[in-house]
Design a protein around this motif. Structure first.
Motif, PDB file in Angstrom:
ATOM      1  N   LEU A  83       7.489   3.300 -32.181  1.00  0.00           N
ATOM      2  CA  LEU A  83       6.075   2.406 -32.131  1.00  0.00           C
ATOM      3  C   LEU A  83       6.604   1.049 -31.701  1.00  0.00           C
ATOM      4  CD1 LEU A  83       3.967   3.360 -35.344  1.00  0.00           C
ATOM      5  CD2 LEU A  83       3.678   4.075 -32.794  1.00  0.00           C
ATOM      6  N   VAL A 104      -0.955   2.356 -28.100  1.00  0.00           N
ATOM      7  CA  VAL A 104      -1.193   3.144 -29.156  1.00  0.00           C
ATOM      8  C   VAL A 104      -2.603   2.664 -30.201  1.00  0.00           C
ATOM      9  CG1 VAL A 104      -0.048   3.708 -31.387  1.00  0.00           C
ATOM     10  CG2 VAL A 104       1.524   3.195 -29.361  1.00  0.00           C
ATOM     11  N   LYS A 105      -3.151   3.787 -30.368  1.00  0.00           N
ATOM     12  CA  LYS A 105      -4.294   3.728 -31.243  1.00  0.00           C
ATOM     13  C   LYS A 105      -4.009   4.538 -32.467  1.00  0.00           C
ATOM     14  CE  LYS A 105      -7.762   2.379 -27.831  1.00  0.00           C
ATOM     15  NZ  LYS A 105      -7.792   1.060 -28.226  1.00  0.00           N
ATOM     16  N   PHE A 106      -4.825   4.151 -33.848  1.00  0.00           N
ATOM     17  CA  PHE A 106      -4.612   5.168 -34.824  1.00  0.00           C
ATOM     18  C   PHE A 106      -5.732   6.016 -34.457  1.00  0.00           C
ATOM     19  CE2 PHE A 106      -3.134   1.071 -36.716  1.00  0.00           C
ATOM     20  CZ  PHE A 106      -2.074   1.586 -37.510  1.00  0.00           C
ATOM     21  N   HIS A 107      -5.707   7.193 -35.541  1.00  0.00           N
ATOM     22  CA  HIS A 107      -6.624   8.240 -35.083  1.00  0.00           C
ATOM     23  C   HIS A 107      -8.175   8.096 -35.416  1.00  0.00           C
ATOM     24  CE1 HIS A 107      -2.941  10.945 -36.810  1.00  0.00           C
ATOM     25  NE2 HIS A 107      -2.801  10.540 -35.583  1.00  0.00           N
ATOM     26  N   PHE A 112      -3.249  -0.130 -32.795  1.00  0.00           N
ATOM     27  CA  PHE A 112      -2.094  -0.484 -33.295  1.00  0.00           C
ATOM     28  C   PHE A 112      -1.600  -1.791 -32.945  1.00  0.00           C
ATOM     29  CE2 PHE A 112       2.428  -0.332 -33.193  1.00  0.00           C
ATOM     30  CZ  PHE A 112       2.960  -0.160 -34.794  1.00  0.00           C
ATOM     31  N   SER A 176      -4.054   3.362 -40.468  1.00  0.00           N
ATOM     32  CA  SER A 176      -5.149   2.240 -40.078  1.00  0.00           C
ATOM     33  C   SER A 176      -5.559   1.477 -41.186  1.00  0.00           C
ATOM     34  CB  SER A 176      -6.389   3.371 -39.670  1.00  0.00           C
ATOM     35  OG  SER A 176      -7.403   2.475 -39.411  1.00  0.00           O
ATOM     36  N   THR A 195      -0.843   7.371 -36.483  1.00  0.00           N
ATOM     37  CA  THR A 195      -0.756   7.155 -34.986  1.00  0.00           C
ATOM     38  C   THR A 195       0.107   8.367 -34.486  1.00  0.00           C
ATOM     39  OG1 THR A 195       1.401   6.288 -35.203  1.00  0.00           O
ATOM     40  CG2 THR A 195      -0.521   4.653 -35.056  1.00  0.00           C
ATOM     41  N   ASN A 214      -3.589  15.516 -31.677  1.00  0.00           N
ATOM     42  CA  ASN A 214      -4.045  14.335 -31.418  1.00  0.00           C
ATOM     43  C   ASN A 214      -4.119  14.137 -29.720  1.00  0.00           C
ATOM     44  OD1 ASN A 214      -4.546  11.826 -30.909  1.00  0.00           O
ATOM     45  ND2 ASN A 214      -2.891  10.776 -32.119  1.00  0.00           N
ATOM     46  N   TYR A 217      -2.502  11.100 -28.138  1.00  0.00           N
ATOM     47  CA  TYR A 217      -1.435  10.620 -28.665  1.00  0.00           C
ATOM     48  C   TYR A 217      -0.645   9.867 -27.473  1.00  0.00           C
ATOM     49  CZ  TYR A 217       3.309  10.838 -30.697  1.00  0.00           C
ATOM     50  OH  TYR A 217       4.744  10.507 -31.220  1.00  0.00           O
ATOM     51  N   TRP A 218      -0.105   8.822 -27.821  1.00  0.00           N
ATOM     52  CA  TRP A 218       0.365   7.773 -26.909  1.00  0.00           C
ATOM     53  C   TRP A 218       1.562   8.467 -25.956  1.00  0.00           C
ATOM     54  CZ3 TRP A 218       5.786   6.755 -27.456  1.00  0.00           C
ATOM     55  CH2 TRP A 218       6.436   7.057 -28.852  1.00  0.00           C
TER      56      TRP A 218
END
Length: 537
Positions: A83, A104-107, A112, A176, A195, A214, A217-218
């Motif tokens: 991350l 990046v984002k949380f679910h 993030f 999160s 994440t 996900n 997902y990044w």
């Protein structure tokens, strides 16, 4: 008459068309089923995933490993970005500056960023007593937000394993902030949005848990779209479930236990539908002795040493473990950093064990089953994981062996959570355990020597306990490589001489998976598997 024939012919064509449509639907459904099978893994687990709060310790680590992520990743080639895209360390070793990924984002859609990093690490630090086993938690002074995607970690002093401990499955992973309760995580959380490559979508306690891919997902959406953890008793039940196709994946869990014995694994592979893959040796399986239990014979060094000499590791690894693990003569194998130290070898020698006990005053009277000393019997209890068939067999084998030297050993199988509780409270004589593993050792297992949640009761009763703890404190902060090597040599020598960690074997992670499943690999830890890298042919 001709009309009737026409009607019959038309009817026949209609029936054939309908059958063809049905056949097409069936074929289509079959293809859909096959498609689902090609994107889904169902693995057997002897225990429920439990509480998935990553800042506490009751959750399944393999499950947490696919939901949550850390700033950095521990790999075969050293610490790599995860991350955090990059970082700098100040000259005095006290300040770590991390530059975070911006995509990046949380679910749950929350961003993030540096604020999220600070909130998570602060939440861990606000539950300091729970995390005392991990020395980094005692070194963090502050977490500072420099800008939206830059965060600064300030330590009270230099601590060389910082990046390694930040890379662990828990607790320094990210949830999160919306899932926090009153700004904290120590009293529970309201959701489990990380994440990572998978999202927890359904959980039925003691039955199953489902994780979906996900898609945002990044690092790219995983090919395996659904993972189910199905709770099944280890052994025959899991074996039959694999044969029936109710589950299609098993692996060594975070307690170091396999769901199947070697014979069952080989049978599945020989049938042609499954493959068996093993990692390189990652840890040491051992018996932990409680040196602080003064009302038990186990508090004596001589007794612990006699037990060590009474264990036939060659037979255990060759016959009980079918050659899947190798003999361990020391707490760490020589390939572990700083562990290639010259230590006295204690091989299998019952006569030597008897001699040690005699010299320590433990006498075996004619016709007696066990030795006595000052009116006390040489008797104790060994706890093993009831979900591990191999631990049970080893326990029975060791029980029979120590009986020959006049030691009465009661063996007791319990759930892994119960054994972990005994370890932290000191309510045990002997119990099965394992080192942290290749990625974390020696520092993580050594640091646990001083933690009441881990091995404090194991080490606190020895004569050189204070000296041991002082050296552990020193080795974690020294920046002098030669001094660090010397201190580790002293620490390992003290622990070895006191025989508080009795090694049995060096273990690996074992995977039994569908033959068509590719991309199976291992991390530098026995606690996680990179499911996101797997795909069916």
């Amino acid at each position: 008459m001709l009309f009737n024939k026409f009607k019959l012919t038309a009817l026949a064509f209609l029936i054939l068309a309908m059958l063809g449509a049905c056949s097409g639907a069936t074929e289509s459904n079959s293809q859909e089923t096959n498609k689902e099978k090609k994107t889904e893994l169902v693995y057997a687990s002897a225990k429920d995933i439990n509480d998935m709060n990553p800042h506490l310790y009751t959750g399944s680590m393999p499950a947490q490993g696919i939901v949550y992520e850390s700033l950095v990743e521990n790999t075969e080639d050293g610490i790599k970005p995860l991350l955090a895209e990059s970082w700098e360390i100040s000259e005095d070793g006290r300040v770590y500056t991390f530059h975070l990924r911006k995509d990046v984002k949380f679910h749950d859609g929350e961003p993030f960023n540096a604020e999220a990093v600070k909130k998570n690490i602060d939440a861990v630090q606000n539950n300091a007593e729970k995390h005392a086993w991990i020395m980094l938690s005692t070194k963090i002074e502050s977490v500072n937000v420099v800008d939206e995607y830059t965060v600064e970690l300030v330590l009270s002093e230099a601590y060389y394993p910082t990046l390694v401990e930040l890379s662990m499955t828990r607790p320094y992973v990210f949830l999160s902030p919306k899932d926090f309760k009153n700004g904290e995580t120590k009293d529970g959380v309201s959701g489990f949005n990380g994440t990572g490559p998978y999202i927890l979508s359904e959980h039925k306690t003691d039955e199953y848990a489902t994780f979906k891919a996900n898609e945002n997902y990044w690092n790219g959406a995983p090919d395996i779209k659904k993972i189910t953890s199905k709770v099944l008793p280890a052994g025959e039940t899991t074996f039959l479930a694999l044969q029936k196709g109710e589950v299609n994946f098993v692996f060594t869990d975070d307690r170091g236990a396999d769901s199947l014995d070697v014979e069952a694994m080989n049978q599945l592979v020989d049938a042609g539908d499954y493959q068996l893959i093993r990692s390189e040796p990652m840890n040491t399986k051992m018996i932990v002795a409680n040196s602080s239990k003064k009302d038990s014979p186990v508090s004596e060094t001589a007794v612990r040493e006699a037990i060590w000499y009474s264990i036939d590791r060659e037979t255990i690894t060759k016959d009980i473990l079918s050659g899947t693990e190798t003999v361990a003569d020391t707490l760490f194998s020589p390939n572990v950093n700083y562990a290639d130290v010259e230590l006295k070898k204690r091989g299998y020698d019952l006569e030597k064990a008897k001699e040690i006990l005699e010299e320590a005053g433990w006498k075996l009277e004619d016709g007696a089953d066990s030795r006595t000393k000052d009116g006390k019997k040489l008797a104790m209890k060994l706890y093993y994981d009831s979900n591990s068939s191999s631990q049970k067999t080893q326990a029975e084998f060791i029980q029979a062996s120590v009986k020959e030297i006049g030691l009465q050993l009661e063996i007791i199988g319990e759930e892994s959570t119960s054994i972990a509780n005994r370890r932290s409270t000191g309510d045990y004589d002997l119990l099965f355990n394992q080192t942290w593993g290749l990625a974390y050792d020696p520092q993580s297992t050594i640091a646990a020597f001083t933690s009441e949640a881990s091995y404090f009761h194991t080490t606190s009763g020895i004569a050189k306990a204070d000296e041991l703890y002082k050296k552990i404190e020193e080795v974690m902060v020294t920046t002098d490589e030669e001094k660090r090597k010397s201190l580790y040599a002293d620490i390992l020598t003290i622990a070895h001489e006191e025989a508080v960690f009795i090694p049995i074997s060096n273990g690996s992670v074992t995977v039994v998976a569908p033959k068509r499943l590719n991309g199976i690999s291992f991390k530098q830890t026995q606690f996680e598997l990179p499911f996101e890298q797997m795909l069916f042919e």
